[in-house]
Write a protein that holds these residues in place. Structure first.
Motif, short mmCIF file in Angstrom:
data_model
loop_
_atom_site.label_atom_id
_atom_site.label_comp_id
_atom_site.label_asym_id
_atom_site.label_seq_id
_atom_site.Cartn_x
_atom_site.Cartn_y
_atom_site.Cartn_z
N GLU A 1 38.18 40.71 49.86
CA GLU A 1 37.50 42.08 49.61
C GLU A 1 37.71 42.57 47.97
O GLU A 1 36.80 43.04 47.56
N MET A 2 38.72 42.16 47.70
CA MET A 2 39.15 42.69 46.00
C MET A 2 38.11 41.74 45.14
O MET A 2 37.34 42.10 44.24
N ARG A 3 37.67 40.68 45.65
CA ARG A 3 36.82 39.70 44.81
C ARG A 3 35.42 40.52 44.89
O ARG A 3 34.55 40.65 43.82
N ALA B 1 33.16 41.89 41.96
CA ALA B 1 31.79 41.52 41.59
C ALA B 1 30.67 42.79 41.48
O ALA B 1 29.89 42.76 40.72
N ARG B 2 31.16 43.49 42.41
CA ARG B 2 30.09 44.99 42.37
C ARG B 2 30.52 45.86 41.15
O ARG B 2 29.66 46.43 40.56
N LYS B 3 31.92 45.99 40.83
CA LYS B 3 32.43 47.05 39.94
C LYS B 3 33.16 46.43 38.65
O LYS B 3 34.51 46.58 38.96
N PRO B 4 32.86 45.66 38.00
CA PRO B 4 33.55 45.04 36.96
C PRO B 4 34.41 46.03 35.99
O PRO B 4 33.84 47.18 36.00
N GLY B 5 35.61 45.55 35.78
CA GLY B 5 36.47 46.36 35.04
C GLY B 5 37.18 47.51 35.71
O GLY B 5 38.10 48.20 35.19
N THR C 1 41.84 41.28 38.73
CA THR C 1 43.43 40.93 38.36
C THR C 1 44.07 41.04 39.72
O THR C 1 45.07 40.37 39.89
N LEU C 2 43.81 42.09 40.38
CA LEU C 2 44.61 42.23 41.79
C LEU C 2 44.64 41.20 42.48
O LEU C 2 45.43 40.58 43.13
N ALA C 3 43.22 40.61 42.74
CA ALA C 3 43.11 39.61 43.41
C ALA C 3 43.57 38.11 42.93
O ALA C 3 44.10 37.68 43.76
#
Length: 113
Positions: A65-67, A71-75, A80-82
């Motif tokens: 889900e973090m990935r 992908a949808r909201k870079p930055g 980093t968390l994933a």
């Protein structure tokens, strides 16, 4: 009290098969809470949960889900968390499956010999 006993077993217990064990386990947790403090009991419960297969499957899903969020909201820091979560999983797996330093097949044991 019975609810506490069942929760000590992770919710999976047949009370007829282990009646003495539950009593001892409950007394052990009471002693831990009294002499080591509630933080020690919480740390123990957390460490047992972190290695549970169900939790690890959920953790993998959180990484995915973090990935997707990354992908949808870079930055946003989701990538980093994933990555940090994957590193934690790798570390846990390494520690669970690597030989101990005193094991005969251990690289560290052979280096000392």
């Amino acid at each position: 009290m019975m609810r506490e006993a069942v929760s000590l077993m992770g919710g999976y217990v047949s009370l007829r098969t282990v009646p003495d064990f539950l009593g001892h386990k409950w007394m052990d947790t009471q002693l831990e809470a009294t002499y080591e403090g509630p933080e020690a009991v919480q740390r123990r419960q957390l460490s047992l949960t972190m290695t549970n297969d169900l939790f690890l499957a959920q953790f993998d899903q959180w990484v995915a889900e973090m990935r997707e969020i990354a992908a949808r909201k870079p930055g946003t820091g989701a990538c980093t968390l994933a990555s940090a979560m994957q590193l934690w999983l790798w570390t846990l797996n390494y520690l669970q499956h690597s030989p101990t330093p005193t094991a005969p097949n251990s690289t560290r044991a052979r280096a000392r010999a």
